[in-house]
Each structure stands twice: as structure tokens, then as C-alpha cells.
Design a protein around this motif. Structure first.
Motif: not given
Length: 332
Positions: A288-301, A323-328
Motif C-alpha cells: 500500500g505504501e509503495l502504491l501511494r508513492e506511484k513510482k513503481t508499477n504494480i507487477s514489480l510491487i 479495492v484492487t491495487p490499481k484502483i487503490y
């Protein structure tokens, strides 16, 4: 030599000695009573101060001559106790605490609590006693996700057993307020207002400490002592440091010197989940923290937090966050 007393006998002993030394101590008009320790037990005092808000403040400063065991089996109270110990050395049931700048809470049910104080040790600190009814409105409005779980358990009206929160090392800010209470320079109404404000400040600082470092409570029937709990928290730290490639349950248990069974039981009591459940929650928290940074794509996360399957990661994430990672990531 060890002296064994019931809580009733202990307070009677202090009251009788105090009355003999100062017959006016228990005047009905007094809002403060300083109870003296008789030479049989040691030297020092417990000062009780009743504040206008209904808070009872107790200031301790004493040293025992020998070990003292107090049996609280028949003690009844409608208060919860916030204890702030500058110095104390005692055992509460099967939990050993050499307190030095620690704080904890005792629930209103004291039945079953056996406290052993070590002889020749200095005891100094402040206790704040609050009527449970005064806390009810606060509790009803505070059962949110950020409210410490162990505090909910201790303060719950449904808690029927003796309960004790895990002692937490307190900050210099708490130590300062304790010393300000002990060395209060005022008298009369100003003293009452000052001590009431400082008591509430202590409780606020303690709640802040709990939210940052939530620990479990010890119940009367708990099979875990303080060293077991420390081992469980050590296991937690190992998981967090190695979440992408964690040890097996057996390896983890061996590292912290607990059996597999006790480690699993400990995680259930302390974190209300299994060892694997805690690992999953922590991985998803990092995701979740990595997704909020929006610097890394979901597959790599997904790969970074230890998931070999992107679909498994998506399913687990959606179950955790709704919710899904993409929507989050889009909503962050």
C-alpha cells in the motif's frame, strides 16, 4: 523474610500507623491523606489526593525492609488505574517487572491479582485512579481502528478477569509531568486545578504512547510472561525485516527460543492473528505504501513484497483493502 498481607490488612496497617502518628490525618474535610509506612514494612508514604473532577491521585515514595506480598483476591473497585513508575521492583502474578520509568494500566477487576514487592528496593511514582463510569462515554465514542486494542480489552465493561497492560517505557515528556506532580508548588484550589490538568496530561501522553507502540494486556489466565512477549515481538521484527523472504515457522520459533505452538499462540494473543496472517498483513501494508508513492508499477510491487503470483497478490490486496491495487493507486 517475606510478609504476606491481604489488601485490606495492608491498608489497615498503614491507616492505624498513620492515625497513631497524626490523629487528624483522616478528618472528613481532608482532600489529601498521606499514609505512612510503619517500621515493620519500611519507610516512606503514599499520598492520596482527591481532585474536583473525581480523579484520585496517588503519589508513592517508599522503601521496604523486606519482601511484601499483597493478595488482592477480595478487592473490589470501580476504578481503572494508570500507573507511572519512576522506580519499582515487583512481580504481578507470574509477570516480573523491574520498573524504571515504565507505565501501565490495571483494569477495574483486581480479583486474582497477587503482587510481590521486592525488599530493599525504592518505589517512586504516580498512580491515577479513574471511575469507570466517567470513562464510558469516551469509550463509546473511541472504538475506532486507531484506538489501541489492548486498551479496549482492559477497559471493556465485559472484561471480568484481572487485566494488566504491557508496561511501556515512557518518554522524557511523561517523566517531566510526573516530577511536576510530585513537586507541585501550589496549595488549595490552585493546587487542585494544577494537579487535575497534569493528571489528564499524563493520560493523554500515555494514550499517545499506546497508539505508537501497542502492546497486549495480561489476563489472569494468561500463560505468557514478559520474556515470552518480548520473544514474540522479536519474531515480529524478524518477519518485518525479512518479509520478502521470511523464515519458516520452525526456523522463526528456533530463533526466538519458543516452541512452534507457543509462537502461534503468542501471535494470536498479541496480534490477534497467525504468524502467516501477520506476514500477509505486513506485506500488504508495504504494498500500500509503495502504491501511494506511484513510482513503481504494480507487477514489480507484487514481486517486491514476496508474491510470486500477480493474481494472488491482487486477490489478497482486495480482501485487505476492499479495492484492487490499481484502483487503490488511482485513488491515492
Amino acid at each position: 523474610m517475606t510478609i504476606n498481607l491481604s489488601s485490606l490488612d495492608f491498608w489497615d496497617l498503614l491507616e492505624n500507623y498513620t492515625l497513631a502518628e497524626n490523629p487528624q490525618s483522616f478528618n472528613d474535610e481532608n482532600t489529601e491523606i498521606t499514609m505512612l509506612y510503619p517500621p515493620l514494612l519500611g519507610e516512606g508514604y503514599k499520598q492520596h489526593i482527591w481532585l474536583n473532577s473525581g480523579i484520585k491521585l496517588t503519589i508513592h515514595s517508599y522503601q521496604l525492609n523486606q519482601d511484601l506480598i499483597i493478595d488482592n483476591s477480595n478487592e473490589e473497585t470501580d476504578c481503572i488505574e494508570f500507573a507511572f513508575k519512576l522506580k519499582s521492583d515487583c512481580q504481578i502474578n507470574n509477570h516480573y517487572f523491574n520498573f524504571n520509568k515504565y507505565s501501565y494500566i490495571i483494569g477495574k477487576h483486581r480479583q486474582g491479582a497477587i503482587v510481590k514487592y521486592q525488599g530493599n528496593s525504592v518505589n517512586k511514582g504516580v498512580d491515577i485512579h479513574l471511575d469507570m463510569n466517567k470513562f464510558s462515554d469516551f469509550l463509546e465514542n473511541s472504538y475506532e481502528q486507531n484506538f489501541p486494542p489492548c486498551l479496549k480489552s482492559i477497559l471493556s465493561q465485559e472484561q471480568k478477569n484481572f487485566s494488566l497492560s504491557y508496561p511501556l517505557k515512557f518518554s522524557s515528556a511523561i517523566e517531566l509531568v510526573i516530577k511536576q506532580i510530585i513537586n507541585c508548588p501550589y496549595q488549595g484550589l490552585i493546587k487542585n486545578i494544577y494537579l487535575e490538568g497534569k493528571s489528564l496530561e499524563l493520560i493523554a501522553l500515555y494514550f499517545d504512547l499506546l497508539t505508537k507502540c501497542d502492546r497486549p494486556y495480561f489476563s489472569q489466565t494468561s500463560s505468557f510472561n514478559s520474556s515470552d512477549v518480548e520473544a514474540i515481538y522479536q519474531a515480529k521484527e524478524i518477519i518485518e525485516k525479512n518479509f520478502d523472504n521470511p523464515p519458516t515457522l520452525s526456523d522463526l520459533a528456533q530463533q526466538v527460543r519458543l516452541s512452534n505452538r507457543k509462537l502461534e499462540q503468542g501471535f494470536h494473543q498479541v496480534f490477534n492473528t497467525t504468524v502467516f496472517g501477520y506476514l500477509r498483513q505486513y506485506r500488504l501494508k508495504i504494498a500500500g505504501e509503495l502504491l501511494r508513492e506511484k513510482k513503481t508499477n504494480i507487477s514489480l510491487i507484487s514481486s517486491l513484497v514476496g508474491y510470486s503470483s500477480h493474481s494472488a497478490f491482487t486477490k489478497a490486496f482486495q480482501k485487505q483493502f476492499g479495492v484492487t491495487p490499481k484502483i487503490y493507486q488511482l485513488l491515492s
